[in-house]
Enzyme design. Structure first.
Site, mmCIF file in Angstrom:
data_model
loop_
_atom_site.group_PDB
_atom_site.id
_atom_site.type_symbol
_atom_site.label_atom_id
_atom_site.label_comp_id
_atom_site.label_asym_id
_atom_site.label_seq_id
_atom_site.Cartn_x
_atom_site.Cartn_y
_atom_site.Cartn_z
ATOM 1 N N GLU A 44 5.145 1.082 -5.520
ATOM 2 C CA GLU A 44 4.573 1.867 -4.419
ATOM 3 C C GLU A 44 5.284 3.207 -4.275
ATOM 4 O O GLU A 44 4.655 4.213 -3.943
ATOM 5 C CB GLU A 44 4.649 1.085 -3.112
ATOM 6 C CG GLU A 44 3.977 -0.293 -3.155
ATOM 7 C CD GLU A 44 2.554 -0.252 -3.691
ATOM 8 O OE1 GLU A 44 1.858 0.755 -3.484
ATOM 9 O OE2 GLU A 44 2.133 -1.219 -4.342
ATOM 10 N N MET A 50 0.844 -1.185 0.000
ATOM 11 C CA MET A 50 0.000 0.000 0.000
ATOM 12 C C MET A 50 0.882 1.237 0.000
ATOM 13 O O MET A 50 1.828 1.343 0.782
ATOM 14 C CB MET A 50 -0.920 -0.009 1.225
ATOM 15 C CG MET A 50 -1.852 1.177 1.284
ATOM 16 S SD MET A 50 -2.949 1.218 -0.165
ATOM 17 C CE MET A 50 -3.341 2.955 -0.232
#
Length: 1519
Positions: A1240, A1205
């Site tokens: 990311e 994430m």
């Protein structure tokens, strides 16, 4: 008379030749003496002396040869040379008298002076002197020059004082004479030098390699006497040369000569000089570098330092020492300039002495054909010069010496194939080096490194350093060592290197450590095998055969008592915890295992122990069992706790069976029973198999209990008289019939106080006899039940009546009465089990009226049940009467029952009826609920801005055990739409207070909590808006992360609190506008927690404060100056370890980097750190995007519901995409981690700084970022390989999605379920790539720059991105919008024609967009087609890379081509569009493309098509 004789001699040569002889010796006669003297006076001017050349000369014109060494010297020299240099001719006197007579007449004897004149003469046939002329003649002339030195030595020896003056004069003249031939290469130029011009050396330094010294001499850098000369010297000649300073060179002199040779290179010369003399000079320095230094003499690097000072390159020895320590010597030698430069960027060609063995041009052609060309070419040193005649091992050791010298001394870069910035290792290098490291022969690398003569300490230290370097070690461990085994797999497969030479100390000990680090070992021992087991476990190996092989080796060592069997307690403890079960992720301990259980699946799955025989018996039953017994694994369960737990699991399974049976409405073929298991995933078993095995499983448990002794047997004793004995319910003989008869119930629990082994004769025919335990269990279990459990052995009628009355009285006197019927809790049970006198389950009680049920109610239910049974034809046992059934009901009243107890026949029927009524009701209610709660479809066109924006957020998070408080302060800005309240999202939050503009709001008046919304009324907002310009809304909620099993929001995992907010997790954290277009600045996030439990507190942005709090707590405060949506918020708190590094941005800012993980995983984080640094640098270089904060953190979490994430500055990753270690991770692991970490990080700009307005625009950030990480991985590794990998994924996963029932465009128009990831991410990336194909790399970069300039800090749409690309390049891209709005994979058909006369190639492209399930449209797409044209005969590229843009359904393109034949098209190069191409290639066309196409992807594609066709053709023939 005298004049007459003289005249006769002058006139007649014959007389003159004999004149001296005729005169003879002096006599006593005075007359003759006087006459003789007169004649002699006249002869001094007469040519009466015959020279050695046969000529007549005057006595004053000759030189007598004399005797001794000078005579030999005169004989050595040519007569002409003597005549020209001395002005006299040599002659030989007949005898001593004649010699005296000649000297009297003016002749001279050949002396040292004459010798010097001869040697110094240069002219005539000897333009450079006699020595030089002699040396230039041929090689044997070396012996003549050596003879010269020997004569000079003899002449110069101490002797006659009369000649001492001349010899001294000669000695002084020798340095200025060209007497010294120098070693040179070839016959064309063989120089001779003077000693005064510089030092000349005799022989070589015996401590260093002869070859390189001679080569240095041949080049002229070292003035060295040829070996042909030095070999002919005697002791006097050597003494002479020594007196002149001509001796073997010292180390310092050699170093000085080598440095002089290298420093003569002109600035700008090649960094790696090709001249062999330069290699010779470097080789001399190499030998000195490898030589250890001593205090007694100048040697090794001390000689080099002294030479640097002598040459003026360094002002002092200290300065030279600093230069050498900083590897500055390489800059001085290889990049000469006025000032020293940093070490050159050169790369060594070998790895541990192993070179590429294929010709470089062939390797390059192969790699080019396969599309594997190096990503970044860099200067390399040429292959080391290796001596001819050496065997392979000697040449490898020589190359290793070169490699070590250049890296450790000169600062060259070692060749590291594991480094993405360097070229990959060729297959032959990989194989050769792997075989070398896996060899244990007498000439292997390991044995060679032990030879201190062959491998100096400096070279050994370098080799050990290479083996110790993490990147090298990871790569070396993966090399193919033996057959198909990698080096790290040798010991894991029971193989070891038989190297007894490796000892316990010195070099042997060092190499032992390096071997172990590579996964190999030098001997088979338990300690090493234990380490191998742990390595397999760390590497997540899932193959039992690998572990079995190691277990067998350990057992063999222990059984035979071999030397390697000895091990300590720590190793034994590790072995007990290294038991592998393929079905369990974590390793097992011996206490968690058992060797064998009966072949009963129900028993195995209900056992909480791992049954090792099921896994390892096939590898050797006896040996494996013996190994595990030594580790403390029992042959079968042997503790009371184990058997009790097994029985409990078995009863749980029986309960699950009942549920499954009733769900399947009594059909055993339809019922699947979930089996609980603590050791393995239980899975499911069919009801039929379950019923066949469950009774045998229960008998095994009880029999196992009966074998226990001592304290374990004592532990089986029940602590309460109501502890239950399990017996089967009445049936027709089989468990299947029992299940049918009792609607899935199988067992009844009878308390110990009510149980009995057998009945007395007076009860033999009674119903009580049916419940005697002896009727269920074998006789051998009698001692267990009677003596251990306390079951009554025999019961008679009196005892039975007494027991029944006691139970009835006990139930009616229960301390917590539930009604007049006598239901209650059993006193002293201690576990709160409900017991009822009628044996009815709780479900039936609730169906009959719950707490108010009486005995009469139950009997009435029994009568109704009997009637029902009669109607259904299932009225109990065959031949039973109503009275017997009622007796059964009465009997049921006397037995205590719990949740596993089943009612008798009437109870079962009533229970089924109640269940059916409830099921009918619940089904209808559920259908209505589904109809009412079905979520409405959401459409992209319905997007509306929120009624308020949140411009700033300040959070305080206080973490306690079992609860967390979240206080938020939100600065609101009302949107233009007025008259609306504010609805904040929230799930599973306990709201404590709401404050708006400083005033606490009232529930029900100012706000309402409705479903998952906190709604602030319009009135409250208007009032706040009127009071304050900035509206601050404060809320305080309480959440429970420890109970959050959705892994969304804030949850507790392992030893840390972790958050996951995308896509809608923030609403589970606090009340907020949980949507991506609400971008806020989180100016303050304060986290408070217990310092012992959570020493690390992390959030987004920069850390601005930390401190201590009372009661052992502490806090950290973070601030993020950049606006972001709440889905990018992150919080991590826990006990973590970390590694730290830094990154200096292009503008010079220093960014602190830190990667966190559990403490046991800390050593696996370095690859993640390096990958992050690579990504940061790449983004700066490729897109000009610099990181914007001072801190960047990564946290690895095991229980993370996504791969990773991109939270702003605090990325959270699943450990599978973060952790890597050389001994366990594969190449794919390393590449995957690098790619995901890059992905990311790239979100920082494409997703964070600029994010999507709504989730329909998800491809805006994900498709763009996937494209960026694909480009990053291509630049880090092989671009061709990466492109092939991406296209294969697209074809395998996205193309089927486009043709499936869930197809949607990359930007969906409606949302009723999950978006398809392969479409949004994968196809989205291809759409971005098409922009780059159409606009070019520079044009695409211009579009990206404008995109960030316009939209930094905002939430935008895909149309905004397309507009930036269009405006930055001045192109109309409006049709490109169809890629965002239409689903489906276009089919592109290509056809071509060739006009040889005009030289025109015409390509016709036709596209068709298939209809898809979402009916999104079939309009023509804009398709960029990159192509090239190849000559059909030669494969030469006729038309290079060209991009054609197909905008219509069909279009023809004309291309001028020079050639005689129709060219072969290379279509859709690089897979320039996500389409299905159809073109009729012939096999010859495909073969030509595979061999000559310049596009790597199309070469691969052609080979794939050829291979596929060959396989299909072969199958067709075989069929």
């Amino acid at each position: 008379m005298c004049e007459a004789f003289a005249g006769a001699c002058a006139a007649a040569p014959e007389i003159s030749r004999r004149a001296l002889a005729l005169l003879g010796e002096p006599v006593a006669d005075p007359f003759w003496r006087v006459a003789r003297e007169g004649v002699l006076e006249r002869l001094s001017d007469v040519s009466c002396v015959q020279t050695s050349a046969g000529q007549l000369r005057k006595p004053g014109e000759v030189l007598l040869r004399g005797s001794g060494p000078l005579r030999r010297a005169s004989e050595l020299l040519p007569g002409e040379l003597v005549n020209l240099s001395c002005g006299r001719s040599l002659c030989d006197a007949g005898d001593a008298g004649e010699e005296r007579l000649l000297r009297r007449l003016g002749a001279e004897t050949f002396s040292a002076r004459h010798f010097a004149q001869c040697l110094a003469y240069q002219g005539g046939a000897w333009p450079r002197g006699w020595v030089a002329a002699t040396w230039a003649e041929d090689v044997p002339s070396g012996r003549r020059i050596a003879a010269l030195y020997n004569l000079l030595g003899f002449i110069m020896r101490p002797g006659d004082e009369s000649s001492e003056a001349q010899t001294s004069e000669l000695l002084l003249q020798l340095p200025s004479l060209p007497l010294f031939p120098l070693l040179s290469k070839g016959q064309s130029e063989r120089p001779c030098a003077k000693l005064e011009e510089g030092p000349i050396f005799l022989g070589i330094c015996s401590a260093l390699t002869e070859t390189w010294q001679l080569a240095l001499g041949e080049s002229g850098a070292l003035r060295l006497l040829p070996p042909a000369v030095s070999s002919g010297l005697d002791s006097l000649g050597a003494q002479l040369l020594a007196s002149l300073g001509v001796e073997a060179p010292s180390r310092a002199q050699l170093a000085e000569a080598a440095l002089q040779r290298l420093l003569r290179l002109q600035p700008g010369a090649e960094a790696a000089p090709l001249a062999f003399s330069c290699w010779a000079a470097l080789a001399v320095l190499r030998d000195l570098w490898a030589e250890p230094e001593t205090e007694k003499e100048i040697r090794g690097l001390a000689a080099v330092r002294q030479a640097l000072v002598s040459l003026g390159s360094c002002g002092s020895l200290e300065e030279a020492k600093k230069l050498m320590a900083g590897q500055g010597l390489g800059a001085l030698l290889l990049a000469p300039a006025e000032k020293l430069q940093p070490p050159p960027t050169l790369r060594c060609p070998s790895v541990l002495g192993h070179l590429r063995q294929l010709p470089s041009d062939l390797v390059e052609r192969i790699e080019a054909f396969l599309g594997l060309s190096a990503a970044r070419p860099s200067p390399n040193l040429q292959t080391w010069p290796l001596a001819e005649g050496q065997d392979g091992q000697q040449r490898k050791l020589e190359a290793l010496r070169w490699e070590a010298f250049f890296v450790d001394c000169l600062g060259a870069q070692p060749r590291r194939p594991a480094d993405w910035r360097q070229e990959r290792a060729s297959p032959d290098l990989v194989f050769s080096l792997g075989q070398e490291l896996g060899s244990d022969g007498p000439r292997s690398l390991w044995v060679s490194l032990l030879d201190e003569k062959a491998v100096p300490d400096a070279v050994f230290r370098y080799a050990v350093g290479r083996l110790e370097h993490s990147a090298d070690r990871a790569w070396l461990a993966e090399l193919p060592a033996r057959a198909t085994l990698k080096l790290r797999e040798l010991f894991l497969n029971g193989l070891y290197l038989d190297l007894p030479q490796l000892g316990a100390a010195g070099r042997g000990a060092e190499l032992q450590k390096r071997l172990a680090a590579l996964g190999a070992r030098a001997r088979l021992d338990v300690e090493g095998l234990s380490a191998a087991l742990q390595a397999l476990l760390r590497g997540q190996c899932r193959s039992a055969s690998h572990f079995a092989r190691l277990y067998l080796n350990i057992d063999t060592l222990e059984t035979t008592g071999a030397a390697g069997a000895a091990h300590g307690e720590d190793v034994e403890a590790a072995l007990r915890e290294c038991i592998f079960d393929p079905a369990v992720k974590e390793p097992m301990r011996a206490d968690d295992c058992v060797w064998e259980l009966p072949k009963n699946e129900v028993l195995t799955k209900c056992c909480h122990l791992t049954v090792l025989s099921d896994i390892y018996a096939s590898f050797g039953d006896v040996q494996m069992k013996r190994y595990f017994e030594r580790r403390g694994v029992p042959g079968q369960p042997h503790t009371a706790e184990c058997y009790l737990r097994m029985r409990s699991n078995l009863m749980n399974a029986a309960e699950e069976f009942g549920k499954a049976w009733r769900r399947a409405e009594g059909n055993p073929e339809m019922a699947m029973v979930p089996l609980p298991s603590m050791a393995q995933p239980g899975g499911k078993i069919s009801a039929t198999d379950f019923l066949d095995q469950i009774w045998d499983a229960l008998i095994f448990i009880y029999k196992g209990m009966s074998t226990l002794e001592g304290q374990e047997r004592q532990a089986l004793r029940p602590f309460s008289p109501v502890e239950a004995i399990l017996v089967p319910l009445p049936g027709a003989g089989s468990m299947l019939e029992v299940a049918r008869f009792h609607d899935g119930a199988l067992f009844r629990r009878i308390s110990v106080c009510e149980s009995f082994w057998e009945v007395a004769p007076d009860l033999a025919d009674s119903v009580a006899a049916l419940w005697a335990l002896s009727g269920f269990f074998p006789p051998e279990l009698r001692p267990l039940f009677v003596e251990c459990f306390g079951v009554r052995e025999v019961v008679d009628a009196a005892a039975l009546r007494e027991g029944i009355q006691a139970r009835i009285n006990h139930g009616k006197r229960g301390g917590q009465s539930r009604g007049s019927g006598g239901f209650g809790f059993v006193a002293g049970d201690g576990r709160g089990r409900m017991v009822n006198e009628l044996g009815l389950p709780e479900e039936l009680l609730r169906a009959l009226g719950g707490d108010t049920v009486t005995e009469a109610d139950a009997l009435a239910a029994a009568e109704e049940a009997l009637a029902s049974l009669r109607r259904r034809g299932r009225g109990g046992h065959s031949g039973s009467s109503d009275d017997e059934a009622l007796a059964g009901a009465t009997r049921g009243r006397k037995s205590a029952a719990n949740r596993w107890s089943a009612p008798p026949a009437w109870g079962a029927c009533a229970f089924v009826a109640a269940q059916q009524r409830r099921r009918r009701h619940s089904t209808a209610a559920a259908a209505a609920a589904v109809e009412q709660s079905a979520p409405p479809e959401i459409f992209r066109k319905d997007y509306q801005e929120p009624s308020c924006w949140i411009r700033e957020a300040r959070l305080t998070v206080r973490i306690f055990e079992q609860r967390t408080e979240v206080r938020s302060r939100l600065r609101l800005e009302r949107a233009e739409r007025s008259g609306e309240g504010l609805a904040l999202d929230g799930e599973e939050l306990r709201l404590k207070r709401v404050v708006l503009a400083g005033l606490e709001l009232k529930d029900g008046e100012d706000y309402n909590v409705t479903g998952e919304k906190l709604v602030i009324s319009t009135v409250a907002l208007d009032a706040a808006d009127a009071v304050e310009e900035d509206i601050w809304l404060e809320t305080e909620v309480e959440i429970k992360p420890e109970e959050n099993t959705q892994l969304s929001g804030l949850y507790y995992s392992g030893s840390m609190y972790c958050s996951q907010m995308e896509a809608q997790g923030f609403r589970r954290f606090t009340y907020y506008l949980d949507r991506p277009d609400v971008m806020s600045k989180f100016t303050s996030v304060r986290i408070e927690a217990d310092e012992d439990r959570c020493p690390i507190l992390l959030s987004n942005g920069n850390r601005i404060a930390t401190g201590k709090l009372p009661e052992g707590r502490h806090f950290a405060e973070w601030s993020d100056p950049f606006a972001k949506p709440c889905y990018l918020f992150a919080l991590v708190a826990g006990d973590l370890a970390s590694i730290q590094d830094k990154f200096v941005t292009a503008s010079g800012r220093e960014v602190h980097l830190e990667v966190f993980a559990a403490r046991e995983d800390k050593d696996q984080l370095w690859h993640a750190m390096r990958s992050l640094q690579h990504a940061m640098r790449w983004d700066e270089e490729r897109f000009g995007l610099e990181y914007d904060l001072d801190i960047y953190n990564i946290v690895a979490v095991r229980d993370f519901n996504m791969g990773a994430m991109e939270n702003k500055s605090l990325n959270v990753f699943n450990t599978s995409l973060t952790l890597a270690r050389e001994d366990t991770a594969t190449d794919d692991d390393y590449e995957s981690i690098e790619g995901v970490i890059g992905h990311e990080y790239f979100h920082n700009w494409t997703g964070n700084r600029v994010t999507c307005r709504d989730w329909f625009q998800l491809t805006l950030k994900e498709g763009l970022t996937v494209y960026r990480d694909q480009e990053f991985s291509s630049d880090m590794g092989s671009r061709a390989r990466k492109r092939i990998e991406d296209v294969r994924f697209l074809r395998s996963y996205q193309f089927p999605e486009d043709s499936g029932p869930m197809a949607h465009p990359i930007r969906p128009e409606r949302c009723a379920a999950r978006f398809l990831a392969a479409t949004v991410y994968g196809k989205g990336a291809e759409v971005i790539r098409m922009y780059e194909t159409l606009l070019g790399r520079d044009g695409f970069r211009k579009g990206m720059d404008l995109y960030f300039q316009r939209h930094d800090g905002t939430a935008v749409t895909c149309d905004d991105f397309r507009a930036a690309m269009q405006d930055a390049n001045g192109r109309d891209l409006s049709q490109f919008e169809r890629w965002y709005s239409q689903a489906g994979t276009p089919v592109l058909k290509a056809a071509d024609t060739w006009d040889p006369e005009q030289g025109i190639y015409t390509l016709t492209l036709k596209q068709s967009v298939p209809a898809t399930a979402d009916d999104s449209g079939t309009l023509p797409m804009p398709i960029p087609v990159r192509l090239g044209l190849l000559d059909r005969a030669t494969g030469k590229e006729l038309v290079p890379d060209t991009v054609l843009e197909l905008l219509e359904e069909e279009h023809s393109f004309e291309l001028p081509v020079a050639g005689e034949e129709k060219p072969v098209p290379s279509l859709l190069r690089g897979f320039s569009a996500p389409v299905q191409l159809q073109y009729d290639y012939s096999d010859k066309d495909l073969a030509l493309l595979a061999a000559f196409d310049t596009d790597s992807f199309n070469r691969w594609e052609s080979m794939q098509r050829l291979g596929t066709k060959a396989v299909l053709d072969a199958l067709a023939v075989s069929c």
